[in-house]
Write a protein that holds these residues in place. Structure first.
Motif, mmCIF file in Angstrom:
data_model
loop_
_atom_site.group_PDB
_atom_site.id
_atom_site.type_symbol
_atom_site.label_atom_id
_atom_site.label_comp_id
_atom_site.label_asym_id
_atom_site.label_seq_id
_atom_site.Cartn_x
_atom_site.Cartn_y
_atom_site.Cartn_z
ATOM 1 N N LEU A 297 43.085 49.944 60.029
ATOM 2 C CA LEU A 297 44.234 49.942 59.456
ATOM 3 C C LEU A 297 44.272 49.033 58.283
ATOM 4 O O LEU A 297 43.954 47.891 58.372
ATOM 5 C CB LEU A 297 45.574 49.499 60.349
ATOM 6 N N PHE A 298 45.031 49.701 57.059
ATOM 7 C CA PHE A 298 45.251 48.584 55.813
ATOM 8 C C PHE A 298 46.672 48.714 55.448
ATOM 9 O O PHE A 298 47.300 49.632 54.725
ATOM 10 C CB PHE A 298 44.437 49.379 54.494
ATOM 11 N N PRO A 299 47.379 47.628 55.847
ATOM 12 C CA PRO A 299 49.033 47.589 55.852
ATOM 13 C C PRO A 299 49.146 47.366 54.043
ATOM 14 O O PRO A 299 48.210 46.898 53.471
ATOM 15 C CB PRO A 299 49.284 46.458 56.200
ATOM 16 N N TYR A 300 50.279 47.750 53.550
ATOM 17 C CA TYR A 300 50.487 47.884 51.866
ATOM 18 C C TYR A 300 50.924 46.483 51.841
ATOM 19 O O TYR A 300 50.772 46.079 50.626
ATOM 20 C CB TYR A 300 51.333 48.967 51.728
ATOM 21 N N THR A 301 51.240 45.553 52.769
ATOM 22 C CA THR A 301 51.658 44.302 52.507
ATOM 23 C C THR A 301 50.649 43.310 52.181
ATOM 24 O O THR A 301 50.972 42.127 51.626
ATOM 25 C CB THR A 301 52.523 43.803 53.706
ATOM 26 N N GLU A 302 49.258 43.500 52.131
ATOM 27 C CA GLU A 302 48.119 42.667 51.715
ATOM 28 C C GLU A 302 47.089 43.371 51.319
ATOM 29 O O GLU A 302 46.776 44.540 51.696
ATOM 30 C CB GLU A 302 47.842 41.623 52.691
#
Lengths: 192, 209
Positions: free
Chosen positions: B164-169
């Motif tokens: 997972l790559f969260p958009y927050t970082e």
């Protein structure tokens, strides 16, 4: 001779009547103009409508940016939309000091009208008398009672990005943040 | 003189109906013209009304989907690959940003590998760790042998997990692809001049739930 006199009399009466009607019409216009010249502020009906806090007073088309958009933010950055997400666009029609009743309409061009638009409108709701819908045009009326009461019509347009359940392949090099989402036109006309 | 006057009077009497008719016609025309003028003026007064228009722009942007693969243009030099006790090491990276462009959505991805079966190679993949560490974990399970529609056989190695790559970082994963060409194959010339094709697939999608 009597017949001739009668005819002349009829002609004279007709001319007098015509002149009377014409003068009455022109005198009415003249007196309004006179009043305008002497007490302009109080006699010319005000026409000041705000749409999303932006004054719409010109007869030419103005452009307003809508910031009142509430969109899904699960897994999506706020202020952006992605396939399969939905939200609501809010438009306020504020008559402010307008002194005449008026009809207004919203023409919405979404994906169902233009395939190049990303968003599809699902419903349109408002706070005053329900809008009438004719195709993609939604019409409402601001009556004198509404004006006296200081009413503001809040219109909510519910829309979503329909991806038809299919994944949308993205070319990272071709992406643009500014997209052709939806087109909305507002028009207000004084009621006669 | 009297005779002339009589003639004139006679002429005048004979032409009275003509002149009267003319006069009536002119009066009617005049009246109609005045009525038309009045009607136009009244219509103008009635027609005039306030009107305003505006075009509304939705101030919201389309979310960017950024998954950038770096170092993916590594080439395996066919002239130099040969059975060896040491593995061949290739590195590449995957990020959810590119320069000043950042992904606006959560992304999950998986890495799969597809190779031909011309050479007896063995593949391992490691994420954010050194392959030679004792605790390093190979991301590939055993290869699955498949045949495509053209009848060619190939190895299919599927990644064991989705990441997972969260958009927050902004995030970057560093991968190490390790390729083994066992040394015992030096004794044979069966694989000389053979070609091997390796395809790395990064399969990603937006997280919606």
């Amino acid at each position: 001779m009597a017949k001739k006199k009668r005819k002349n009399l009829i002609i004279l009466i007709v001319i007098v009547l015509v002149c009377f009607v014409y003068l009455r019409a022109t005198s009415t216009y003249t007196s309004y103009e006179s009043e305008v010249q002497t007490t302009t502020d109080s006699e010319v009906a005000d026409w000041k409508i705000r749409v999303n806090d932006t004054l719409v007073t010109e007869s030419t088309t103005q452009t307003i940016n809508i910031d009142t958009i509430d969109w899904e933010t699960d897994h999506v950055r706020e202020g952006t939309i992605s396939p399969g997400t939905s939200g609501v666009i809010t438009i306020t029609v504020d008559p402010t000091t307008t002194q005449v009743a008026f009809d207004y309409e919203l023409t919405i061009i979404d994906h169902t009208i233009d395939e190049n638009k990303l968003l599809t409108v699902t419903s349109v709701e408002n706070t005053l008398s329900p809008l009438t819908q004719e195709g993609n045009v939604y019409r409402g009326t601001m009556t004198l009672d509404n004006l006296k009461a200081g009413d503001i019509d809040t219109i909510q347009i519910y829309a979503f990005w329909d991806d038809n359940g299919q994944d949308i392949e993205v070319d990272p090099d071709q992406q643009q943040s500014q997209s052709n989402l939806i087109e909305i036109e507002f028009r207000a006309v004084q009621r006669k | 003189m009297a005779k002339k006057l009589k003639i004139l009077n006679k002429f005048k009497k004979e032409n009275i109906p003509y002149f009267e008719e003319k006069k009536r016609f002119l009066i009617v025309i005049l009246v109609m013209f005045l009525l038309i003028v009045i009607a136009i003026r009244l219509l103008q007064i009635a027609y005039a009304a306030y009107e305003s228009q505006a075009k509304l722009n939705a101030n919201i942007n389309q979310a960017l989907y950024i998954l950038e693969a770096g170092g993916m243009d590594f080439n395996i030099d066919l002239d130099k690959i040969e059975p060896s006790p040491d593995p061949y090491i290739y590195k590449f990276s995957i990020s959810n940003f590119e320069g000043n462009r950042h992904s606006d959505v959560d992304i999950e991805y998986q890495i799969n590998l597809t190779t031909t079966t011309n050479l007896p190679l063995r593949y391992e993949l490691y994420r954010n760790e050194n392959y030679d560490e004792a605790t390093a974990t190979d991301l590939f399970e055993n290869a699955t042998i498949k045949q495509d529609i053209d009848g060619a056989w190939y190895n299919y190695l599927e990644g064991t997990e989705k990441y997972l790559f969260p958009y927050t970082e902004d995030m970057t994963d560093i991968y190490t692809l390790v390729i083994y060409f066992p040394e015992e194959n030096k004794a044979t010339t069966d694989y000389a001049d053979n070609l091997e094709n390796i395809e790395v697939e990064i399969k990603s999608n937006q997280v919606t739930e």
